[in-house]
Design an enzyme around this catalytic site. Sequence first.
Site, PDB file in Angstrom:
ATOM      1  CG  PHE A 143     -56.774 -16.291  83.235  1.00 37.93           C
ATOM      2  CD1 PHE A 143     -57.858 -16.602  82.429  1.00 37.93           C
ATOM      3  CD2 PHE A 143     -56.792 -16.711  84.562  1.00 37.93           C
ATOM      4  CE1 PHE A 143     -58.935 -17.339  82.933  1.00 37.93           C
ATOM      5  CE2 PHE A 143     -57.866 -17.443  85.074  1.00 37.93           C
ATOM      6  CZ  PHE A 143     -58.934 -17.757  84.248  1.00 37.93           C
ATOM      7  CG  ASP A 228     -54.238 -11.816  89.303  1.00 41.48           C
ATOM      8  OD1 ASP A 228     -53.895 -12.667  90.146  1.00 41.48           O
ATOM      9  OD2 ASP A 228     -55.164 -12.001  88.493  1.00 41.48           O
ATOM     10  CE  LYS A 257     -55.581 -20.561  90.140  1.00 42.12           C
ATOM     11  NZ  LYS A 257     -55.584 -19.470  89.187  1.00 42.12           N
TER      12      LYS A 257
END
Length: 406
Positions: A143, A228, A257
């Site tokens: 993802f 990531d 985030k």
Amino acid sequence: MQGTTQQFIDLESQYGAHNYHPLPIVIAKGDGVWVWDPDGNKYMDCLASYSALNQGYNHPVIMQAALDQIKTGVTLTSRAFYNTKLGEFLEIVCKLTGHDRALPMNTGAEAVETALKMARRWGHQVKGIHEQEAEIITFEGNFHGRTTTVISFSSDEDYKVGFGPFTPGFKIIKYGDISEFKAAVNEKTAAVLIEPIQAEGGILIPPAGYLKEMRDICTEKNILLMADEIQTGLGRTGKMFAVEHEGIQPDVYMLAKAISGGFMPVSVVTANEDVMSVFTPGSHGSTYGGNPLGAAVAVAALGVLKDEKLVERAEEMGKYFVEQLEAINSPHVEEVRARGMLIGLVIKSSSGVARPFCEKLMEKGILAKETHESVIRFAPPLVISKEEIDWAIERIAEVLTTEAPV
Ligand SMILES: *Cc1c(COP(=O)(O)O)cnc(C)c1O
């Protein structure tokens, strides 16, 4: 606007596109690990906006930094000009990652897009791969966000159906299998894009030594290792970055985030000069990327991680949370997969899927979201205390020890 939970839900559902299926709770107020709905009911947030809220809601230090910057009257300068906050932010990020340079964007998906563009240009201009032939290796179950290019290499059909044509140049291989990686590498490989733990994929932790071996192969074959760490980074797994569990340094980090503690979208890509220098004026950018409000917030949010030792706390409290979860004698639990405070509780297939368990948890005051059908993710803000974990465990145990809520 005043209203009840149902009124807010109805309004959002009437006018919003239905690209989400939220649990039926409206969050109207937050503090630390706690949130309140408009009717005054209190819940513990064990999702923390997919780890964006590692520092918890309403953090006074981040709040003050945001207010101070807003009061200067300068919240956006665009990159046509310099501002007084961006340099400070980028310096902190470079010192944290050990990389020479950082490129600020807004969302996680934009950071991934940035890294992909950088890897391709590096592949063409530095490594000498033909412009139309550079390959980037990615993994099943990945993802990395929702843009057209990023979903081009998703292996989840839900993310892709009807959205083609897709961007070529990606090779999707099995996650956690080093021999597949060795077989996938060739002279056209520019980079590998990997999550050190697949969080959305169901908290999948690759076998020990996998990332280390990948690092060695990348170094030997001149391939960029791009981590990531948008969800796993910044303390969540009990290390500042999840790659540290294998003692490696990637060539590229993508962060987002928790870098802004949930206050606003801020993301960044880091790399050393030899890679980052492929970006020249005009070749990439974003109007809001590097804005002084985001930079001020991120400086404060990263400061909180350090000052409150949230990395160590994730390790310590995560261990306690997992011990308590494992002590629950439940007929529904297949296993608990965890690193630090990134915890996945896998529901047995004989007990159905995870969603009804999440709905039951919500009724008891715990917000947790299923990922990949059968996994309940527990990833509360890292400021959580032992007493708060005990409060949660008591309720989780009630849900997991009654008959299946299907
Ligand atoms: C959330 C996430 C992204 C995408 O971030 P957005 O801000 O939603 O675009 C990318 N990669 C990982 C691992 C993520 O968890």
